[in-house]
Structure formats: structure tokens, C-alpha cells
Scaffold this motif. Structure first.
Motif, PDB file in Angstrom:
ATOM      1  N   GLY A 119      66.935  -4.710 -30.213  1.00 34.48           N
ATOM      2  CA  GLY A 119      65.658  -4.394 -29.588  1.00 34.48           C
ATOM      3  C   GLY A 119      65.264  -5.413 -28.533  1.00 34.48           C
ATOM      4  N   CYS A 120      64.149  -5.146 -27.893  1.00 30.80           N
ATOM      5  CA  CYS A 120      63.636  -6.004 -26.825  1.00 30.80           C
ATOM      6  C   CYS A 120      62.751  -7.089 -27.424  1.00 30.80           C
ATOM      7  CB  CYS A 120      62.835  -5.167 -25.828  1.00 30.80           C
ATOM      8  SG  CYS A 120      61.993  -6.146 -24.567  1.00 30.80           S
ATOM      9  N   ILE A 121      63.146  -8.331 -27.274  1.00 28.75           N
ATOM     10  CA  ILE A 121      62.380  -9.422 -27.877  1.00 28.75           C
ATOM     11  C   ILE A 121      60.986  -9.531 -27.268  1.00 28.75           C
ATOM     12  CG2 ILE A 121      63.222 -11.221 -26.305  1.00 28.75           C
ATOM     13  CD1 ILE A 121      63.227 -13.113 -28.773  1.00 28.75           C
ATOM     14  N   PHE A 122      60.817  -9.100 -26.031  1.00 30.78           N
ATOM     15  CA  PHE A 122      59.512  -9.225 -25.379  1.00 30.78           C
ATOM     16  C   PHE A 122      58.536  -8.168 -25.897  1.00 30.78           C
ATOM     17  CE2 PHE A 122      62.873 -10.775 -22.603  1.00 30.78           C
ATOM     18  CZ  PHE A 122      62.518 -12.112 -22.564  1.00 30.78           C
ATOM     19  N   ILE A 123      59.040  -6.973 -26.173  1.00 30.46           N
ATOM     20  CA  ILE A 123      58.212  -5.962 -26.835  1.00 30.46           C
ATOM     21  C   ILE A 123      57.872  -6.426 -28.249  1.00 30.46           C
ATOM     22  CG2 ILE A 123      58.221  -3.629 -27.813  1.00 30.46           C
ATOM     23  CD1 ILE A 123      59.771  -2.689 -25.383  1.00 30.46           C
ATOM     24  N   ASN A 124      58.870  -6.959 -28.952  1.00 29.46           N
ATOM     25  CA  ASN A 124      58.636  -7.458 -30.311  1.00 29.46           C
ATOM     26  C   ASN A 124      57.578  -8.554 -30.319  1.00 29.46           C
ATOM     27  OD1 ASN A 124      60.746  -5.763 -30.966  1.00 29.46           O
ATOM     28  ND2 ASN A 124      62.237  -7.396 -31.295  1.00 29.46           N
ATOM     29  N   THR A 125      57.670  -9.452 -29.342  1.00 25.23           N
ATOM     30  CA  THR A 125      56.727 -10.567 -29.260  1.00 25.23           C
ATOM     31  C   THR A 125      55.307 -10.067 -29.027  1.00 25.23           C
ATOM     32  OG1 THR A 125      58.453 -12.016 -28.370  1.00 25.23           O
ATOM     33  CG2 THR A 125      56.169 -12.695 -28.013  1.00 25.23           C
ATOM     34  N   ALA A 126      55.153  -9.164 -28.062  1.00 27.42           N
ATOM     35  CA  ALA A 126      53.822  -8.633 -27.762  1.00 27.42           C
ATOM     36  C   ALA A 126      53.248  -7.870 -28.949  1.00 27.42           C
ATOM     37  CB  ALA A 126      53.890  -7.739 -26.530  1.00 27.42           C
ATOM     38  N   ALA A 127      54.125  -7.219 -29.724  1.00 25.44           N
ATOM     39  CA  ALA A 127      53.659  -6.480 -30.900  1.00 25.44           C
ATOM     40  C   ALA A 127      53.191  -7.430 -32.002  1.00 25.44           C
ATOM     41  CB  ALA A 127      54.765  -5.571 -31.419  1.00 25.44           C
ATOM     42  N   GLU A 128      53.911  -8.527 -32.188  1.00 23.09           N
ATOM     43  CA  GLU A 128      53.518  -9.492 -33.228  1.00 23.09           C
ATOM     44  C   GLU A 128      52.302 -10.313 -32.822  1.00 23.09           C
ATOM     45  OE1 GLU A 128      55.913 -11.724 -35.943  1.00 23.09           O
ATOM     46  OE2 GLU A 128      57.753 -10.927 -35.054  1.00 23.09           O
ATOM     47  N   PRO A 130      49.452  -9.456 -30.425  1.00 29.30           N
ATOM     48  CA  PRO A 130      48.821  -8.510 -29.498  1.00 29.30           C
ATOM     49  C   PRO A 130      47.684  -9.091 -28.664  1.00 29.30           C
ATOM     50  CG  PRO A 130      48.111  -8.082 -31.754  1.00 29.30           C
ATOM     51  CD  PRO A 130      49.203  -9.105 -31.837  1.00 29.30           C
ATOM     52  N   ASN A 131      47.158 -10.238 -29.058  1.00 38.91           N
ATOM     53  CA  ASN A 131      46.062 -10.844 -28.294  1.00 38.91           C
ATOM     54  C   ASN A 131      46.595 -11.321 -26.939  1.00 38.91           C
ATOM     55  OD1 ASN A 131      44.041 -12.438 -27.184  1.00 38.91           O
ATOM     56  ND2 ASN A 131      43.485 -13.395 -29.124  1.00 38.91           N
ATOM     57  N   HIS A 137      52.268 -14.424 -26.336  1.00 41.45           N
ATOM     58  CA  HIS A 137      52.102 -13.094 -25.738  1.00 41.45           C
ATOM     59  C   HIS A 137      52.173 -13.197 -24.215  1.00 41.45           C
ATOM     60  CE1 HIS A 137      50.297  -8.940 -25.483  1.00 41.45           C
ATOM     61  NE2 HIS A 137      50.032  -9.397 -24.270  1.00 41.45           N
ATOM     62  N   GLN A 138      51.552 -14.217 -23.665  1.00 44.29           N
ATOM     63  CA  GLN A 138      51.512 -14.369 -22.211  1.00 44.29           C
ATOM     64  C   GLN A 138      52.904 -14.583 -21.622  1.00 44.29           C
ATOM     65  OE1 GLN A 138      48.643 -17.526 -21.713  1.00 44.29           O
ATOM     66  NE2 GLN A 138      46.902 -16.113 -21.755  1.00 44.29           N
ATOM     67  N   VAL A 139      53.765 -15.306 -22.340  1.00 49.88           N
ATOM     68  CA  VAL A 139      55.134 -15.503 -21.852  1.00 49.88           C
ATOM     69  C   VAL A 139      55.880 -14.171 -21.831  1.00 49.88           C
ATOM     70  CG1 VAL A 139      57.339 -16.653 -22.257  1.00 49.88           C
ATOM     71  CG2 VAL A 139      55.218 -17.891 -22.652  1.00 49.88           C
ATOM     72  N   ALA A 140      55.711 -13.377 -22.895  1.00 49.76           N
ATOM     73  CA  ALA A 140      56.360 -12.066 -22.948  1.00 49.76           C
ATOM     74  C   ALA A 140      55.825 -11.150 -21.850  1.00 49.76           C
ATOM     75  CB  ALA A 140      56.148 -11.432 -24.321  1.00 49.76           C
ATOM     76  N   ALA A 141      54.508 -11.162 -21.658  1.00 53.22           N
ATOM     77  CA  ALA A 141      53.897 -10.310 -20.633  1.00 53.22           C
ATOM     78  C   ALA A 141      54.349 -10.726 -19.235  1.00 53.22           C
ATOM     79  CB  ALA A 141      52.376 -10.375 -20.739  1.00 53.22           C
ATOM     80  N   GLU A 142      54.499 -12.025 -19.026  1.00 54.20           N
ATOM     81  CA  GLU A 142      54.951 -12.505 -17.719  1.00 54.20           C
ATOM     82  C   GLU A 142      56.373 -12.031 -17.426  1.00 54.20           C
ATOM     83  OE1 GLU A 142      55.035 -14.336 -14.016  1.00 54.20           O
ATOM     84  OE2 GLU A 142      53.379 -13.739 -15.326  1.00 54.20           O
ATOM     85  N   HIS A 143      57.217 -11.999 -18.451  1.00 53.77           N
ATOM     86  CA  HIS A 143      58.574 -11.464 -18.267  1.00 53.77           C
ATOM     87  C   HIS A 143      58.513 -10.019 -17.780  1.00 53.77           C
ATOM     88  CE1 HIS A 143      62.834 -10.625 -19.093  1.00 53.77           C
ATOM     89  NE2 HIS A 143      62.393  -9.462 -19.554  1.00 53.77           N
ATOM     90  N   LYS A 144      57.653  -9.228 -18.407  1.00 49.93           N
ATOM     91  CA  LYS A 144      57.534  -7.820 -18.026  1.00 49.93           C
ATOM     92  C   LYS A 144      56.941  -7.673 -16.624  1.00 49.93           C
ATOM     93  CE  LYS A 144      59.147  -5.924 -21.796  1.00 49.93           C
ATOM     94  NZ  LYS A 144      60.416  -5.157 -21.767  1.00 49.93           N
ATOM     95  N   ARG A 145      55.999  -8.535 -16.268  1.00 52.28           N
ATOM     96  CA  ARG A 145      55.424  -8.474 -14.914  1.00 52.28           C
ATOM     97  C   ARG A 145      56.473  -8.813 -13.858  1.00 52.28           C
ATOM     98  NH1 ARG A 145      50.676 -10.395 -17.507  1.00 52.28           N
ATOM     99  NH2 ARG A 145      51.331 -12.567 -17.260  1.00 52.28           N
ATOM    100  N   LYS A 146      57.284  -9.817 -14.143  1.00 57.09           N
ATOM    101  CA  LYS A 146      58.331 -10.194 -13.188  1.00 57.09           C
ATOM    102  C   LYS A 146      59.349  -9.073 -13.020  1.00 57.09           C
ATOM    103  CE  LYS A 146      59.500 -14.105 -15.130  1.00 57.09           C
ATOM    104  NZ  LYS A 146      60.176 -15.404 -15.399  1.00 57.09           N
ATOM    105  N   ALA A 147      59.664  -8.392 -14.116  1.00 57.10           N
ATOM    106  CA  ALA A 147      60.593  -7.268 -14.028  1.00 57.10           C
ATOM    107  C   ALA A 147      60.008  -6.168 -13.150  1.00 57.10           C
ATOM    108  CB  ALA A 147      60.903  -6.731 -15.423  1.00 57.10           C
TER     109      ALA A 147
END
Length: 204
Positions: A119-128, A130-131, A137-147
Motif C-alpha cells: 500500500g501507499c505509506i502516505f495514504i496510510n500516514t494520513a489515515a492514522e 487525520p489532523n 500528516h503534513q509530511v505525507a500531505a506535502e508528498h501528495k502536493r508535490k506529486a
């Protein structure tokens, strides 16, 4: 009889992150492996210390808390995964931006069929976590924004009329494909949605 093609492992597809042998690197590597396999909340510091082969003194020399280690681990994964994906899509598509946008889904397909797909560790991170104000969460979200921004830039290079709108639609397909595989268990998810990407590019 044709011999079935063996699916590549994740390491065969993307390679493996490289870490040094110093205490901090060993901690980040162990944490990343454990968090990815078991989740963040299920893994305690003692497990990380045991796998890394270091003491609590070494841990507190480099990190103030487990939270700091989680941020470092996800950031390390972000840096490695971004490079690994770029390398793999360009192996298939060269420098052609339209071909690269399609190649992302070819790489997804190989990854989804790897025997050790986790699975996607960044989705997993944001799910665990959620704030949206949580640092991990911000590191995971930043990865998705850069993508998403990289998809927009590829669309610009491909001559798409509205790169911002394209990036939103493409990102929705990309992330939806991850969910289709990770939640619904569809190994063919990337092949299903690749047709929609082709249509999106044709309309651009």
C-alpha cells in the motif's frame, strides 16, 4: 506451455532506500520498515531500538520523541520514493511528457502486482494521523502536493490547454487507483483507470 511471468518484488521494481550505518540512519531505517509493515501506533520505541540495534541514549541523541522519528521516517520515504518513481517512469517513457503521464499507470500496475505490495505509506500516514496540523500528516500531505504539482508541470510540457484542471483530474485518477487497489483489492486497478488517463490526455 508458456511459462508464467513472475511479478517483480517492490525492491526489484524500485530498488531499496539507502541508509548509512550511523545511529540516526539505523533508527530511521528500522522505524520506516516497522511503521510501513505494522502502522505507526502499533510500533513502540523499544521495537525500533531492537531492530536498529541501538540504545535509548543513541535514540535521544538524535530525536526528542517518537513523533520526531515518525516525521524523519516519512520524510526519508518521500525523498526516496519520489526519485524511484521518476526513475522508473522515465525508463519506460524517456522524456516525452505524455508518455510519462501514461507510464505512471504502467508502474502502478507492476507495483500493484508485486507479491510484497503493502500500500501507499502516505495514504496510510494520513489515515492514522487525520489532523492536518499534525507534523507527520503534513509530511505525507506535502508528498501528495508535490506529486500533483509534478503532474501539472508534465501537462504544461505536453501542451495541455488547462494544466491546473488536468492535474486535479489526473491526481483524482491516480489516488483513486491507489484506493481501488489498496481498499478493494483490485490488482488490475491501474489497467482499468489507464483508459481514463488516455481519454483525459486525448481531450487535453
Amino acid at each position: 506451455m508458456t511459462k508464467p511471468v513472475r511479478s517483480k518484488s517492490v525492491a526489484e521494481l524500485f530498488g531499496a532506500p539507502e541508509f548509512g550505518q550511523e545511529g540516526r540512519d539505523r533508527l530511521v531505517r528500522a522505524a520506516l520498515e516497522l511503521f510501513y509493515a505494522h502502522g505507526f501506533h502499533a510500533v513502540g520505541i523499544d521495537q525500533v531500538l531492537h531492530q536498529a540495534g541501538v540504545t535509548k541514549t543513541t535514540f535521544y541523541k538524535h530525536f526528542e520523541s517518537k513523533d520526531d522519528l515518525m516525521v524523519a521516517a516519512v520524510r526519508a520515504r518521500d525523498e526516496w520514493e519520489s526519485q524511484a518513481w521518476d526513475r522508473e517512469v522515465r525508463k519506460r517513457a524517456g522524456d516525452d511528457p505524455r508518455a510519462i503521464l501514461l507510464a505512471y499507470f504502467d508502474v502502478l500496475d507492476e507495483w500493484f502486482n508485486a507479491p510484497d505490495f503493502g500500500g501507499c505509506i502516505f495514504i496510510n500516514t494520513a489515515a492514522e494521523f487525520p489532523n492536518p496540523n499534525d507534523p507527520v500528516h503534513q509530511v505525507a500531505a506535502e508528498h501528495k502536493r508535490k506529486a500533483r504539482d509534478s503532474f501539472r508541470d508534465l501537462a504544461k510540457d505536453a501542451g495541455v490547454r488547462d494544466p491546473e484542471a488536468f492535474a486535479d483530474h489526473y491526481t483524482a485518477l491516480f489516488e483513486g487507483t491507489l484506493v481501488l487497489r489498496q481498499v478493494h483489492g483490485r490488482n488490475d486497478a491501474a489497467r482499468v483507470t489507464r483508459h481514463a488517463v488516455e481519454a483525459l490526455l486525448a481531450g487535453g
